[in-house]
Enzyme design. Structure first.
Site, PDB file in Angstrom:
ATOM      1  CB  VAL A 560      37.147  63.502  23.506  1.00  0.00           C
ATOM      2  CG1 VAL A 560      35.862  63.095  22.789  1.00  0.00           C
ATOM      3  CG2 VAL A 560      37.155  64.999  23.760  1.00  0.00           C
ATOM      4  CE  LYS A 574      34.533  69.348  25.366  1.00  0.00           C
ATOM      5  NZ  LYS A 574      34.561  70.223  24.196  1.00  0.00           N
ATOM      6  CG  ASP A 671      39.962  78.095  20.545  1.00  0.00           C
ATOM      7  OD1 ASP A 671      40.875  78.498  19.789  1.00  0.00           O
ATOM      8  OD2 ASP A 671      40.143  77.215  21.397  1.00  0.00           O
TER       9      ASP A 671
END
Ligand SMILES: *[C@@H]1O[C@H](CO)[C@@H](O)[C@H](O)[C@H]1NC(C)=O
Ligand SMILES: *[C@@H]1O[C@H](CO)[C@@H](O)[C@H](O)[C@H]1NC(C)=O
Ligand SMILES: *[C@@H]1O[C@H](CO)[C@@H](O)[C@H](O)[C@H]1NC(C)=O
Ligand SMILES: *[C@@H]1O[C@H](CO)[C@@H](O)[C@H](O)[C@H]1NC(C)=O
Ligand SMILES: *[C@@H]1O[C@H](CO)[C@@H](O)[C@H](O)[C@H]1NC(C)=O
Ligand SMILES: *[C@@H]1O[C@H](CO)[C@@H](O)[C@H](O)[C@H]1NC(C)=O
Ligand SMILES: *[C@@H]1O[C@H](CO)[C@@H](O)[C@H](O)[C@H]1NC(C)=O
Length: 874
Positions: A560, A574, A671
């Site tokens: 990033v 990103k 996540d």
């Protein structure tokens, strides 16, 4: 001289060791050895042990059993030799007789149990293998097996054991519960194969059928339709010689067993997790799992109320009983069959096949041939495909008996063709088309919309974006009120802004390229993926050609960079790592999902760039980076006073609530962790990284995946072990995160030096002892709000409970956080994070992380099934 003395000594030692008792840890006994008292055989890899044990409360009755060597004491016995013939007078002894039989002797040297005399070979050794199998064979192993414990299961099916029949050997293998915890003799509850028709497994209490796996259709057990194995593979072998079910474990360090639980009348799979046996998988699970709940010609569906319905063309046998919710009487035809060629078929889908032990199977017949076979037999009421191997559908099955134990699932399982009188079929058709003319219309609309969106998506995926949200509008939405609506429709997009109208790549090629690598292509035709497109030059200029000093970290699929656009706006870019196929699918997933979401607590995607081999996502820049850089940093975490931490927790909870409940889609992040929560200039938390998020449709609440991805330490146990995904797995991760924010310590890697527990275990221990305030980060320096801090800890413990159903929904979490008066339930013991694979996981890591994130994010891929026997999920 010296050498000779030494060898003599060794010789003597060896002789002493081998005289009548097995030496320290051997896995084999011979004809000249006796196993007695506390002596055990331990398999070569130290996995299983065999020896005598006496269950608590058994009055000293002694049994020969096999248990896990790594768990102290014979506490988890997986096999018992003499379950019907205990040794009443000690000491018990195990010997291999001269005739090659394994015998158990009691204190009077009387034989209380023995294996049958071997019919093959010269049996000279009994060896305990690492599979947990005790094998009698000729010395040296590898020779023909004369007898093995795997042929005589007790209540446990270990990996590699077969449940079913071996017709050649004349062996039937079933598992039967212990009578009680102190009595291993066979109890009432058995799980077994019933052959005839299609193979099918039943859980019985006495002679009563409690639950069935549903028939094996050549591809799945139709009552266990979810593919959820990640650590397990399964097979059902169905051949003239033998028919059985068996499972295997892919992760060698994972201990797991399938057990018949007599007290609960359930089939359960237990997995060992941080020293505790957990069971998230059990059958029957819901009311529709109970055998033939809705009677003949009825079917069950948990999403309906009442759950029982009659098949189309059928009515309740007794409307009175049906009205009183007594469904076992089932249903009867409204119109009887004419049986002279005047009948037809009506298809019902997403079905668990009716019990097929008495059905007639035609291997190799096509579905059309089966239809004819059914029409040609007056008592035939239905047909379906069987032997679906590879989806080809060779073979079929017809029922000339009552249709029992059907249920409908929210996912595709199988179609069943129900035979009805032609007049019924006409009526059903009329009902489907006539009454619902508008349905027809809406179908057409769906087709048109789908086509349009497919075209749009094609272009969108290739060029990613055509339009740019009005800048004013965008900035208005970024801050301020929560946006619970979707991004505006394309009509609202105007003002091209740093956008080219045509991408430099051929749209089709790029689209295909992206989708080929994408795992979940079924989401690929989603609508509204209208993302602004940035030119590569613009990105290059903004990031100084991706200068090293502009690099600020790494996301799920690549580095990033920080960038500044011409107009001074700061962005984070990103960049998908070159050659990462995993990354491409995550990239697409992120584009698909996040483009549709807008919320104050979700990071905002500004656009993307796809040019040549470059794929990049452009986000709003987050001045304060990720949460982990604060809470786990000695210096910076002092900056986070209690009020700020509380606001961050509340913000994350709101973002998650939006994902789960308030957006038009139900999204599971999968996540959630400190490094995926970004902080803006004002320390407002924003959830990021949707690379592995999953979108659920309509009423779907749970899914199973064969691919477990996420971060150990945050993963809910049922997800890590059984691949169960639901919003409750995110709630678990949220609970872990709350504890981390409050304590300033990581769940993983923050073991209490003197206690062998992780943060969850430690928090639970302090909670039980009423010392929870000791958990608080001392860097808070007493700035905290005492009762609110306590509530946060209690809430976190509720979120990490072992059973998903006990964890609160995010909407309740937000309510409980926001109100000081809401009554919180008492938490129970937390679920343990999987501790397995902790050492080896680094090598498996395929989602790389920034240096600040010491967590390892793990991807485990399920290997494809190797044989045509396929997978089931038992
Ligand atoms: C016992 O038998 C095994 C194999 O038959 C042999 O290797 C071992 O030396 C024997 N031990 C004694 C003490 O006779
Ligand atoms: C062997 O078992 C007896 C009970 O049967 C127990 O008292 C003794 O401590 C055990 N010995 C060892 C070395 O474990
Ligand atoms: C059992 O047999 C062993 C060895 O063969 C012998 O030492 C022991 O005395 C016998 N015990 C009884 C009660 O006969
Ligand atoms: C079986 O094996 C033992 C030991 O190896 C040997 O003494 C015996 O002669 C063998 N018997 C036969 C029938 O082969
Ligand atoms: C289970 O298998 C055993 C061994 O074949 C058999 O004796 C027993 O009757 C079976 N139990 C049931 C309930 O079928
Ligand atoms: C399944 O189909 C294959 C291929 O036609 C055939 O060889 C096999 O016997 C069938 N099995 C059953 C159980 O029908
Ligand atoms: C109909 O099918 C059943 C089951 O296969 C069979 O027993 C019966 O003989 C058949 N009847 C006719 C008329 O074919």
């Amino acid at each position: 001289m010296r050498a000779r003395t030494l060898s003599l000594l060794l010789h003597l030692l060896a002789a002493a060791a081998s005289s009548f008792t097995p030496s320290a840890s051997t896995d084999t006994i011979y004809r000249n050895t006796t196993l007695t008292g506390n002596q055990t055989l331990v398999s070569a890899g130290g996995i299983y042990a065999l020896g005598f044990f006496s269950p608590a409360g058994a009055d000293g009755r002694t049994y020969l059993g096999i248990w896990y060597a790594s768990i102290p004491g014979p506490t988890t016995v997986v096999w018992v030799a003499n379950r019907r013939d205990p040794v009443a007078n000690a000491p018990a002894a195990l010997q291999l007789s001269a005739g090659g039989r394994l015998v158990i002797l009691d204190g009077n040297n009387d034989t209380v149990w023995s294996t049958a005399a071997p019919t093959v070979g010269n049996v000279t050794a009994a060896q305990l293998l690492d599979s947990g199998n005790l094998v009698l064979s000729a010395d040296g192993g590898g020779q023909s097996v004369a007898w093995q414990s795997f042929d005589y299961p007790t209540d446990t099916l270990l990996p590699g054991m077969k449940l079913g029949v071996d017709i050649r050997a004349g062996i039937t293998r079933n598992i039967t519960a212990w009578r009680s915890p102190s009595d291993p003799s066979p109890g009432d509850v058995t799980f077994k194969l019933v052959i005839g028709g299609l193979p099918q497994f039943f859980l019985l209490r006495g002679a009563t059928r409690v639950y069935t796996s549903g028939p094996w259709n050549g591809e799945i057990l139709t009552g266990v339709p979810y593919l959820k194995a990640q650590a397990f593979t399964f097979e059902v072998v169905y051949s003239p010689d033998e028919t059985y079910y068996s499972y295997f474990i892919r992760e060698p360090s994972l201990l797991s067993r399938l057990v018949v639980d007599g007290a609960a009348t359930q089939l359960k799979r237990f997995s060992l997790n941080n020293g505790a046996w957990n069971s998230f998988w059990y059958y029957p699970t819901d009311q529709c799992d109970y055998y033939a709940k809705c009677g003949p010609f009825g079917f069950c569906d948990t999403d309906r109320s009442p759950p029982c319905s009659c098949l189309p063309g059928f009515v309740p046998r007794s409307p009175d009983q049906w009205g009183r919710r007594e469904w076992s009487g089932g249903c009867v035809r409204s119109t009887s069959l004419s049986c002279d060629g005047g009948d037809g078929f009506w298809v019902v889908n997403r079905m668990k096949l009716p019990q097929a032990t008495d059905a007639t199977v035609y291997a190799g017949m096509t579905l059309d041939q089966c239809r004819q076979a059914c029409l040609g037999n007056c008592s035939c009421g239905a047909y379906a495909a069987a032997n679906n191997s590879g989806g080809i559908g060779v073979g079929c099955v017809i029922w000339t008996v009552d249709l029992l134990d059907m249920r409908q699932y929210p996912i595709v399982v199988q179609d069943v063709y129900i035979r009805l009188a032609q007049s019924e079929i006409d009526a059903l058709k009329a009902a489907a088309t006539g009454d619902h003319q508008h349905l027809h219309k809406s179908k057409l609309i769906v087709v048109i919309v789908a086509t349009i969106s497919a075209v749009l998506f094609l272009l969108a995926a290739a060029g990613c974006c055509f339009f740019w949200t009005k800048k004013k509008k965008a900035s208005k939405k970024g801050e301020g009120e929560d946006m619970t609506s979707l991004p505006p429709s394309t009509a609202d997009f105007a003002l091209p802004y740093r956008v080219r109208s045509q991408p430099s790549l051929s749209p089709v090629r790029d689209h295909k390229q992206l989708l080929d690598a994408s795992e979940e292509t079924r989401y690929a035709t989603d609508k509204d993926v209208d993302l602004p497109l940035f030119e590569l030059e613009v990105i290059l200029a903004a990031t100084d050609n991706f200068a090293g000093r502009k690099r600020i970290g790494a996301g799920g699929f690549g580095p990033v960079y920080m960038g500044v656009l011409e107009d001074g706006q700061q962005v984070a870019v990103k960049r998908l790592s070159q050659g990462s196929t995993q990354g491409v699918s995550e990239f697409m997933n992120e584009v698909r999902l996040i483009a549709k979401l807008q919320h104050r607590n979700l990071v905002r995607l500004l656009g993307c760039c796809i040019e040549n081999d470059e794929r990049m996502l452009v986000y709003e820049y987050m001045h304060n980076q990720s949460l982990d850089t604060f809470i786990f940093d000695e210096g910076k975490r002092r900056l986070l006073r209690w009020q700020k931490r509380f606001e961050i927790i509340l913000g994350i909870a709101r973002g998650l609530q939006y994902l789960h409940e308030d957006s038009r889609f139900r999204i599971i992040h999968r996540d959630l962790k400190a490094s995926n929560v970004l902080l803006d200039r004002n320390m407002v938390p924003k959830i990021s990284d949707f690379g592995i998020a999953r979108m659920f449709g309509g009423d779907q609440t749970t899914a199973y995946t064969r691919k477990v991805v996420g971060t150990y330490g945050y993963m809910a146990p049922e997800y890590a072990m059984d691949g169960q995904i639901s919003i409750k797995s995110d709630v678990f991760s949220f609970g872990v995160l709350v504890l981390e924010i409050i304590t300033g310590r990581r769940n993983r890697g923050s073991y209490e030096p003197d206690l062998d527990v992780n943060l969850l275990g430690y928090a639970w221990m302090l909670w039980r002892e009423g010392r929870s305030m000791e958990l608080l980060d001392e860097a808070l320096g007493g700035s905290f709000h005492h009762s609110r801090a306590l509530r946060c800890i209690q809430l976190a413990l509720l979120c990490v409970e072992a059973q998903p159903r006990n964890r609160p929904l995010m909407s309740s979490v937000v309510t409980m956080l926001a109100s000081d008066n809401a009554v919180l339930p008492e938490p129970s013991e937390p679920g343990v994070n999987p501790g397995i694979m902790s050492a080896s996981s680094d090598t498996e890591s395929s989602r790389t992380r920034s240096a600040t994130a010491n967590y390892v994010t793990v991807t485990r891929l399920e290997a494809r099934s190797t044989t045509s026997t396929g997978h089931s999920s038992l």
